[in-house]
Design a protein around this motif. Structure first.
Motif, short mmCIF file in Angstrom:
data_model
loop_
_atom_site.label_atom_id
_atom_site.label_comp_id
_atom_site.label_asym_id
_atom_site.label_seq_id
_atom_site.Cartn_x
_atom_site.Cartn_y
_atom_site.Cartn_z
N PRO A 201 -19.57 -19.54 -37.13
CA PRO A 201 -18.37 -18.74 -37.42
C PRO A 201 -18.65 -17.63 -38.42
O PRO A 201 -19.42 -17.81 -39.38
CB PRO A 201 -17.39 -19.76 -38.01
N ARG A 202 -18.02 -16.50 -38.20
CA ARG A 202 -18.21 -15.34 -39.07
C ARG A 202 -17.93 -15.71 -40.53
O ARG A 202 -18.63 -15.25 -41.44
CB ARG A 202 -17.27 -14.23 -38.63
N SER A 203 -16.93 -16.54 -40.77
CA SER A 203 -16.55 -16.87 -42.15
C SER A 203 -17.63 -17.65 -42.89
O SER A 203 -17.64 -17.69 -44.12
CB SER A 203 -15.25 -17.68 -42.15
N ASP A 204 -18.57 -18.28 -42.17
CA ASP A 204 -19.61 -19.07 -42.80
C ASP A 204 -20.81 -18.23 -43.25
O ASP A 204 -21.75 -18.76 -43.85
CB ASP A 204 -20.11 -20.17 -41.84
N PHE A 205 -20.80 -16.93 -42.98
CA PHE A 205 -21.93 -16.09 -43.37
C PHE A 205 -21.90 -15.72 -44.86
O PHE A 205 -22.85 -15.23 -45.40
CB PHE A 205 -21.98 -14.83 -42.51
N LYS A 206 -20.79 -15.90 -45.54
CA LYS A 206 -20.70 -15.68 -46.99
C LYS A 206 -21.34 -14.35 -47.41
O LYS A 206 -22.20 -14.29 -48.29
CB LYS A 206 -21.33 -16.84 -47.75
#
Length: 215
Positions: A201-206
């Motif tokens: 998920p995009r949100s997990d790229f931090k």
């Protein structure tokens, strides 16, 4: 991430003590790689090294030789400014800098302070591969080589079994082996970042911006 292409970054050092210096800095982008070698005053043939590494490159490769850590940092800054675009690229590494530590970027910061050199990666976004490998089942492996072998399973050009051998190679002026090790690591890192863009998920790229607020 999104419209940004990952540029993998990795350094080698002469050890971990107070006197340790950066011996190699490498970046890998979609068209190939740039590797900067600090020989600590010894001789190395950049053209020969390029030809040796070319068959392992994903495209084109450039080897730049300098004789000291300060020169390596200055070249890294020039390469970053001339070839990395904050509108097109984000920097990535494997445990290069995480929320509670990391190795590559903190080491580079301290070296820049020692030589009074500006931070080489202003305005670039950064996301660490180490932060999202736990989104895959890697059979409890969390080191770069172990994770890569579990998920990608391709042969690499790495001549070493561990990073300690890179320290010995620098001491022995075994430039070809040392650069092949760095090349393997930046290629592994970039491949894992590209793989993650398809599954994590995009949100997990931090993602964060590396530009210091005082600039």
């Amino acid at each position: 991430m999104g419209n940004l292409d990952p540029v993998a970054f990795d350094i080698e050092t002469s050890g971990l003590g107070e006197e340790a210096v950066i011996t190699v800095a490498g970046i890998a982008h979609e068209l190939g790689e740039v590797i900067i070698l600090n020989t600590a005053g010894r001789e190395a043939n950049s053209s020969h090294l390029e030809q040796t590494l070319l068959e392992e490159s994903v495209g084109s490769i450039e080897v730049i030789v300098t004789r000291e850590e300060e020169g390596l940092l200055e070249i890294l800054t020039t390469v970053s400014h001339n070839r990395l675009d904050d509108d097109k690229h984000y920097l990535t590494a494997y445990n290069g800098e995480t929320w509670n530590g990391g190795f590559d970027l903190p080491f580079v910061r301290t070296a820049c302070i020692s030589h009074d050199i500006d931070w080489p990666f202003p305005n670039l976004a950064y996301a660490d591969v180490f932060e999202f490998v736990d989104r895959f089942d890697t059979n409890d492996k969390n080191d770069l080589v172990g994770v890569y072998d579990e998920l990608v399973q391709d042969e690499s050009c790495d001549p070493f079994d561990d990073s300690k051998a890179a320290v010995d190679a620098f001491e022995g002026a075994e430039w070809e082996s040392l650069l092949l090790h760095n090349l393997a690591d930046i290629q592994r890192t970039r491949e894992l970042a590209v793989l993650a863009e398809s599954y994590v998920p995009r949100s997990d790229f931090k993602m964060k911006n590396l530009n210091p607020p005082g600039r």
